[in-house]
Design a protein around this motif. Structure first.
Motif, PDB file in Angstrom:
ATOM      1  N   GLY A  33       0.788  -1.236   0.000  1.00  0.00           N
ATOM      2  CA  GLY A  33       0.000   0.000   0.000  1.00  0.00           C
ATOM      3  C   GLY A  33       0.815   1.278   0.000  1.00  0.00           C
ATOM      4  N   GLY A  34       2.129   1.173   0.218  1.00  0.00           N
ATOM      5  CA  GLY A  34       2.935   2.395   0.225  1.00  0.00           C
ATOM      6  C   GLY A  34       3.955   2.384   1.349  1.00  0.00           C
ATOM      7  N   ASP A  35       4.492   3.560   1.639  1.00  0.00           N
ATOM      8  CA  ASP A  35       5.604   3.672   2.574  1.00  0.00           C
ATOM      9  C   ASP A  35       5.251   3.191   3.989  1.00  0.00           C
ATOM     10  N   VAL A  36       6.087   2.288   4.502  1.00  0.00           N
ATOM     11  CA  VAL A  36       6.021   1.852   5.904  1.00  0.00           C
ATOM     12  C   VAL A  36       7.457   1.833   6.411  1.00  0.00           C
ATOM     13  N   ALA A  37       7.711   2.552   7.507  1.00  0.00           N
ATOM     14  CA  ALA A  37       9.079   2.632   8.033  1.00  0.00           C
ATOM     15  C   ALA A  37       9.491   1.329   8.695  1.00  0.00           C
ATOM     16  N   SER A  38       8.602   0.788   9.523  1.00  0.00           N
ATOM     17  CA  SER A  38       8.942  -0.446  10.233  1.00  0.00           C
ATOM     18  C   SER A  38       7.680  -1.188  10.646  1.00  0.00           C
ATOM     19  N   VAL A  39       7.876  -2.449  10.992  1.00  0.00           N
ATOM     20  CA  VAL A  39       6.770  -3.307  11.422  1.00  0.00           C
ATOM     21  C   VAL A  39       7.187  -3.977  12.724  1.00  0.00           C
ATOM     22  N   ILE A  40       6.325  -3.865  13.739  1.00  0.00           N
ATOM     23  CA  ILE A  40       6.597  -4.487  15.047  1.00  0.00           C
ATOM     24  C   ILE A  40       5.827  -5.799  15.135  1.00  0.00           C
ATOM     25  N   LEU A  41       6.527  -6.865  15.490  1.00  0.00           N
ATOM     26  CA  LEU A  41       5.902  -8.185  15.637  1.00  0.00           C
ATOM     27  C   LEU A  41       5.905  -8.587  17.108  1.00  0.00           C
ATOM     28  N   PRO A  42       4.750  -8.469  17.791  1.00  0.00           N
ATOM     29  CA  PRO A  42       4.669  -8.892  19.193  1.00  0.00           C
ATOM     30  C   PRO A  42       4.462 -10.406  19.311  1.00  0.00           C
ATOM     31  N   GLN A  43       4.782 -10.951  20.477  1.00  0.00           N
ATOM     32  CA  GLN A  43       4.620 -12.396  20.699  1.00  0.00           C
ATOM     33  C   GLN A  43       3.180 -12.766  21.032  1.00  0.00           C
ATOM     34  N   TYR A  44       2.461 -11.851  21.692  1.00  0.00           N
ATOM     35  CA  TYR A  44       1.103 -12.143  22.165  1.00  0.00           C
ATOM     36  C   TYR A  44       1.133 -13.460  22.951  1.00  0.00           C
ATOM     37  N   GLY A  45       0.201 -14.378  22.660  1.00  0.00           N
ATOM     38  CA  GLY A  45       0.137 -15.617  23.449  1.00  0.00           C
ATOM     39  C   GLY A  45       0.883 -16.796  22.840  1.00  0.00           C
ATOM     40  N   LEU A  46       1.628 -16.547  21.761  1.00  0.00           N
ATOM     41  CA  LEU A  46       2.317 -17.670  21.107  1.00  0.00           C
ATOM     42  C   LEU A  46       3.431 -18.202  21.992  1.00  0.00           C
ATOM     43  N   ASP A  47       3.602 -19.519  22.004  1.00  0.00           N
ATOM     44  CA  ASP A  47       4.739 -20.031  22.777  1.00  0.00           C
ATOM     45  C   ASP A  47       6.026 -19.739  22.007  1.00  0.00           C
ATOM     46  N   ASP A  48       7.156 -19.864  22.678  1.00  0.00           N
ATOM     47  CA  ASP A  48       8.427 -19.397  22.109  1.00  0.00           C
ATOM     48  C   ASP A  48       8.753 -20.033  20.763  1.00  0.00           C
ATOM     49  N   GLY A  49       8.517 -21.325  20.658  1.00  0.00           N
ATOM     50  CA  GLY A  49       8.838 -22.025  19.420  1.00  0.00           C
ATOM     51  C   GLY A  49       7.994 -21.554  18.247  1.00  0.00           C
ATOM     52  N   VAL A  50       6.701 -21.375  18.503  1.00  0.00           N
ATOM     53  CA  VAL A  50       5.791 -20.916  17.445  1.00  0.00           C
ATOM     54  C   VAL A  50       6.120 -19.468  17.072  1.00  0.00           C
ATOM     55  N   PHE A  51       6.409 -18.652  18.074  1.00  0.00           N
ATOM     56  CA  PHE A  51       6.780 -17.256  17.821  1.00  0.00           C
ATOM     57  C   PHE A  51       8.030 -17.191  16.939  1.00  0.00           C
ATOM     58  N   GLN A  52       8.984 -18.052  17.238  1.00  0.00           N
ATOM     59  CA  GLN A  52      10.213 -18.120  16.443  1.00  0.00           C
ATOM     60  C   GLN A  52       9.881 -18.424  14.969  1.00  0.00           C
ATOM     61  N   LYS A  53       9.006 -19.401  14.787  1.00  0.00           N
ATOM     62  CA  LYS A  53       8.611 -19.813  13.437  1.00  0.00           C
ATOM     63  C   LYS A  53       7.933 -18.656  12.689  1.00  0.00           C
ATOM     64  N   HIS A  54       7.040 -17.964  13.399  1.00  0.00           N
ATOM     65  CA  HIS A  54       6.346 -16.815  12.805  1.00  0.00           C
ATOM     66  C   HIS A  54       7.350 -15.712  12.446  1.00  0.00           C
ATOM     67  N   ALA A  55       8.260 -15.444  13.360  1.00  0.00           N
ATOM     68  CA  ALA A  55       9.254 -14.391  13.114  1.00  0.00           C
ATOM     69  C   ALA A  55      10.099 -14.722  11.885  1.00  0.00           C
ATOM     70  N   GLU A  56      10.535 -15.977  11.790  1.00  0.00           N
ATOM     71  CA  GLU A  56      11.395 -16.368  10.664  1.00  0.00           C
ATOM     72  C   GLU A  56      10.653 -16.279   9.329  1.00  0.00           C
ATOM     73  N   ALA A  57       9.329 -16.453   9.354  1.00  0.00           N
ATOM     74  CA  ALA A  57       8.538 -16.355   8.124  1.00  0.00           C
ATOM     75  C   ALA A  57       8.160 -14.907   7.788  1.00  0.00           C
ATOM     76  N   LEU A  58       7.935 -14.089   8.816  1.00  0.00           N
ATOM     77  CA  LEU A  58       7.418 -12.732   8.576  1.00  0.00           C
ATOM     78  C   LEU A  58       8.511 -11.686   8.373  1.00  0.00           C
ATOM     79  N   VAL A  59       9.660 -11.883   9.021  1.00  0.00           N
ATOM     80  CA  VAL A  59      10.744 -10.897   8.891  1.00  0.00           C
ATOM     81  C   VAL A  59      11.140 -10.679   7.421  1.00  0.00           C
ATOM     82  N   PRO A  60      11.329 -11.749   6.622  1.00  0.00           N
ATOM     83  CA  PRO A  60      11.693 -11.529   5.213  1.00  0.00           C
ATOM     84  C   PRO A  60      10.614 -10.791   4.414  1.00  0.00           C
ATOM     85  N   VAL A  61       9.339 -11.014   4.754  1.00  0.00           N
ATOM     86  CA  VAL A  61       8.229 -10.315   4.072  1.00  0.00           C
ATOM     87  C   VAL A  61       8.346  -8.811   4.337  1.00  0.00           C
ATOM     88  N   ILE A  62       8.625  -8.472   5.590  1.00  0.00           N
ATOM     89  CA  ILE A  62       8.761  -7.061   5.990  1.00  0.00           C
ATOM     90  C   ILE A  62       9.967  -6.424   5.307  1.00  0.00           C
TER      91      ILE A  62
END
Length: 217
Positions: A33-62
């Protein structure tokens, strides 16, 4: 300084979900949609392993969209996911430790700036930015008046950039920009209806282009 760098810019906060594929699609769409300076990814209720998996998949998209990927809270997850930075909302000691340990390699941002006194204490340890508001705090159309007031006070006085949490209405970016804050954070405004995420990011950028004050060189 580019045209966009001289005005308030968008920061997106990824909403809570355990559906990784849906998150990837939603985030990729929003970033079109246009300019975005940064994206914050919180853990919320995800356990550490699942959060890790999400981070590894989402960081490259960002990062592919040219935005900085900031992991909330966990430096190990940030390191393994090759994120650009850490968003911390804990005590002052943890912010100071992270700045000492990871800066300037990683962007270190600090929330929990709930009043002027706390904000100045956080400022003393020199994070890369300070965040007014709280993740999940966007429950009304407009930005919270207290966060606007803190942002205006801070921006007029301190060189460390600030992010102010916006509201559920994309128009809330204007009142944040008017405080002099360098960044406005949106979550529900963009992601409540994922099919419109790109459109909302485009609308928010158009509003900022038109109405945000320009920073002095």
């Amino acid at each position: 300084m580019s045209e966009i760098d001289d005005r308030c810019r968008l920061v997106l906060i990824v909403p809570e979900s355990d559906d990784l594929a849906a998150r990837q699609t939603m985030l990729a769409d929003a970033l079109k949609g246009g300019d975005v300076a940064s994206v914050i990814l919180p853990q919320y209720g995800l356990d550490d392993g699942v959060f890790q998996k999400h981070a590894e998949a989402l960081v490259p998209v960002i990062q592919a969209a040219g935005a900085a990927a900031l992991i909330a809270g966990d430096s190990r997850v940030a390191g393994r996911a090759k994120a650009d930075g850490l968003h911390l909302t804990g005590d002052l000691a943890s912010v100071a430790e992270a700045v000492e340990k990871f800066s300037p390699k990683l962007i270190i941002g600090a929330g929990n700036a709930t009043d002027r006194h706390k904000s100045l204490e956080i400022g003393e340890v020199q994070p890369d930015y300070i965040f007014f508001g709280k993740i999940g705090g966007d429950i009304k159309p407009e930005a919270h008046p207290k966060n606007l007031a803190l942002g205006e006070w801070w921006a007029s006085m301190v060189e460390i950039p600030c992010i102010v949490m916006g509201g559920t209405d994309p128009d809330s970016v204007v009142s944040v920009a008017e405080t002099g804050a360098e960044f406005v954070a949106l979550c529900q405004a963009v992601f409540a209806d994922p099919s419109r995420a790109a459109q909302v990011v485009a609308t928010a950028n158009a509003l900022l282009d038109e109405k945000a004050p320009r920073f002095e060189e």
